[in-house]
Design a protein around this motif. Structure first.
Motif, PDB file in Angstrom:
ATOM      1  N   MET A 167       0.847  -1.166   0.000  1.00 18.85           N
ATOM      2  CA  MET A 167       0.000   0.000   0.000  1.00 18.85           C
ATOM      3  C   MET A 167       0.896   1.233   0.000  1.00 18.85           C
ATOM      4  N   GLY A 168       0.611   2.176  -0.892  1.00 17.57           N
ATOM      5  CA  GLY A 168       1.415   3.380  -1.002  1.00 17.57           C
ATOM      6  C   GLY A 168       1.084   4.381   0.084  1.00 17.57           C
ATOM      7  N   GLU A 169       1.930   5.396   0.205  1.00 18.17           N
ATOM      8  CA  GLU A 169       1.735   6.429   1.222  1.00 18.17           C
ATOM      9  C   GLU A 169       0.386   7.126   1.057  1.00 18.17           C
ATOM     10  N   THR A 170      -0.013   7.408  -0.165  1.00 17.20           N
ATOM     11  CA  THR A 170      -1.290   8.073  -0.414  1.00 17.20           C
ATOM     12  C   THR A 170      -2.451   7.220   0.069  1.00 17.20           C
ATOM     13  N   GLU A 171      -2.410   5.923  -0.200  1.00 19.67           N
ATOM     14  CA  GLU A 171      -3.498   5.038   0.225  1.00 19.67           C
ATOM     15  C   GLU A 171      -3.589   4.962   1.741  1.00 19.67           C
ATOM     16  N   ARG A 172      -2.440   4.907   2.422  1.00 19.21           N
ATOM     17  CA  ARG A 172      -2.471   4.845   3.874  1.00 19.21           C
ATOM     18  C   ARG A 172      -3.071   6.114   4.453  1.00 19.21           C
ATOM     19  N   HIS A 173      -2.727   7.247   3.848  1.00 18.50           N
ATOM     20  CA  HIS A 173      -3.214   8.519   4.349  1.00 18.50           C
ATOM     21  C   HIS A 173      -4.712   8.684   4.080  1.00 18.50           C
ATOM     22  N   PHE A 174      -5.156   8.378   2.892  1.00 18.28           N
ATOM     23  CA  PHE A 174      -6.546   8.604   2.512  1.00 18.28           C
ATOM     24  C   PHE A 174      -7.432   7.377   2.698  1.00 18.28           C
ATOM     25  N   GLY A 175      -6.879   6.178   2.742  1.00 15.17           N
ATOM     26  CA  GLY A 175      -7.669   4.983   2.913  1.00 15.17           C
ATOM     27  C   GLY A 175      -8.156   4.377   1.616  1.00 15.17           C
ATOM     28  N   ILE A 176      -8.115   5.135   0.536  1.00 17.47           N
ATOM     29  CA  ILE A 176      -8.532   4.627  -0.764  1.00 17.47           C
ATOM     30  C   ILE A 176      -7.660   5.307  -1.819  1.00 17.47           C
ATOM     31  N   ASP A 177      -7.327   4.563  -2.841  1.00 15.70           N
ATOM     32  CA  ASP A 177      -6.478   5.090  -3.903  1.00 15.70           C
ATOM     33  C   ASP A 177      -7.219   6.209  -4.642  1.00 15.70           C
ATOM     34  N   PRO A 178      -6.636   7.406  -4.724  1.00 14.79           N
ATOM     35  CA  PRO A 178      -7.312   8.517  -5.417  1.00 14.79           C
ATOM     36  C   PRO A 178      -7.643   8.204  -6.878  1.00 14.79           C
ATOM     37  N   LYS A 179      -6.839   7.401  -7.542  1.00 11.52           N
ATOM     38  CA  LYS A 179      -7.130   7.023  -8.929  1.00 11.52           C
ATOM     39  C   LYS A 179      -8.390   6.167  -8.997  1.00 11.52           C
ATOM     40  N   LEU A 180      -8.563   5.290  -8.020  1.00 11.50           N
ATOM     41  CA  LEU A 180      -9.775   4.462  -7.955  1.00 11.50           C
ATOM     42  C   LEU A 180     -10.995   5.356  -7.714  1.00 11.50           C
ATOM     43  N   LEU A 181     -10.850   6.325  -6.839  1.00  9.91           N
ATOM     44  CA  LEU A 181     -11.954   7.232  -6.539  1.00  9.91           C
ATOM     45  C   LEU A 181     -12.418   7.978  -7.785  1.00  9.91           C
ATOM     46  N   GLU A 182     -11.487   8.347  -8.644  1.00  6.35           N
ATOM     47  CA  GLU A 182     -11.837   9.043  -9.889  1.00  6.35           C
ATOM     48  C   GLU A 182     -12.669   8.157 -10.816  1.00  6.35           C
ATOM     49  N   MET A 183     -12.461   6.849 -10.764  1.00  6.33           N
ATOM     50  CA  MET A 183     -13.161   5.921 -11.652  1.00  6.33           C
ATOM     51  C   MET A 183     -14.521   5.484 -11.119  1.00  6.33           C
ATOM     52  N   LEU A 184     -14.717   5.559  -9.818  1.00  3.97           N
ATOM     53  CA  LEU A 184     -15.957   5.079  -9.214  1.00  3.97           C
ATOM     54  C   LEU A 184     -17.090   6.087  -9.359  1.00  3.97           C
ATOM     55  N   ALA A 185     -18.292   5.568  -9.450  1.00  3.20           N
ATOM     56  CA  ALA A 185     -19.503   6.391  -9.489  1.00  3.20           C
ATOM     57  C   ALA A 185     -20.579   5.683  -8.684  1.00  3.20           C
ATOM     58  N   CYS A 186     -21.549   6.428  -8.242  1.00  4.74           N
ATOM     59  CA  CYS A 186     -22.675   5.858  -7.515  1.00  4.74           C
ATOM     60  C   CYS A 186     -23.404   4.892  -8.443  1.00  4.74           C
ATOM     61  N   PRO A 187     -23.667   3.666  -7.997  1.00  6.18           N
ATOM     62  CA  PRO A 187     -24.348   2.698  -8.862  1.00  6.18           C
ATOM     63  C   PRO A 187     -25.808   3.063  -9.163  1.00  6.18           C
ATOM     64  N   LEU A 188     -26.405   3.901  -8.344  1.00  2.39           N
ATOM     65  CA  LEU A 188     -27.805   4.291  -8.578  1.00  2.39           C
ATOM     66  C   LEU A 188     -27.933   5.516  -9.469  1.00  2.39           C
ATOM     67  N   THR A 189     -27.121   6.545  -9.189  1.00  2.00           N
ATOM     68  CA  THR A 189     -27.258   7.814  -9.913  1.00  2.00           C
ATOM     69  C   THR A 189     -26.190   8.014 -10.975  1.00  2.00           C
ATOM     70  N   LYS A 190     -25.148   7.211 -10.924  1.00  2.95           N
ATOM     71  CA  LYS A 190     -23.979   7.353 -11.811  1.00  2.95           C
ATOM     72  C   LYS A 190     -23.229   8.661 -11.554  1.00  2.95           C
ATOM     73  N   GLY A 191     -23.535   9.317 -10.443  1.00  2.89           N
ATOM     74  CA  GLY A 191     -22.893  10.574 -10.074  1.00  2.89           C
ATOM     75  C   GLY A 191     -21.598  10.360  -9.313  1.00  2.89           C
ATOM     76  N   PRO A 192     -20.886  11.452  -9.019  1.00  5.22           N
ATOM     77  CA  PRO A 192     -19.605  11.372  -8.331  1.00  5.22           C
ATOM     78  C   PRO A 192     -19.756  10.957  -6.878  1.00  5.22           C
ATOM     79  N   LEU A 193     -18.661  10.449  -6.342  1.00  5.21           N
ATOM     80  CA  LEU A 193     -18.599  10.042  -4.943  1.00  5.21           C
ATOM     81  C   LEU A 193     -17.544  10.885  -4.242  1.00  5.21           C
TER      82      LEU A 193
END
Length: 68
Positions: free
Chosen positions: A1-27
């Motif tokens: 796990m990289g320093e960014t993941e430890r600090h934030f808990g989730i990979d920021p690149k993954l966060l950019e790709m994810l969307a709400c499954p109901l609304t398809k909006g940002p998280l």
């Protein structure tokens, strides 16, 4: 796990790709509760061991205070 993941808990690149499954909006990442928030769906999806659980049945409904 990289320093960014430890600090934030989730990979920021993954966060950019994810969307709400109901609304398809940002998280939005909420580190203090380890969850991904969809304001448009009024739901918070849990993140367990770094894995987002993107099932509406597992999500927590946001309270009125949290929506603002």
């Amino acid at each position: 796990m990289g320093e960014t993941e430890r600090h934030f808990g989730i990979d920021p690149k993954l966060l950019e790709m994810l969307a709400c499954p109901l609304t398809k909006g940002p998280l939005r990442w909420r580190a203090e509760r380890s969850e991904l928030v969809s304001r448009s769906a009024r739901l918070a999806y849990p993140v367990r061991d770094g894995i987002p659980i993107m099932l509406p049945s597992e999500a927590r409904r946001l309270t009125d205070d949290e929506e603002n």
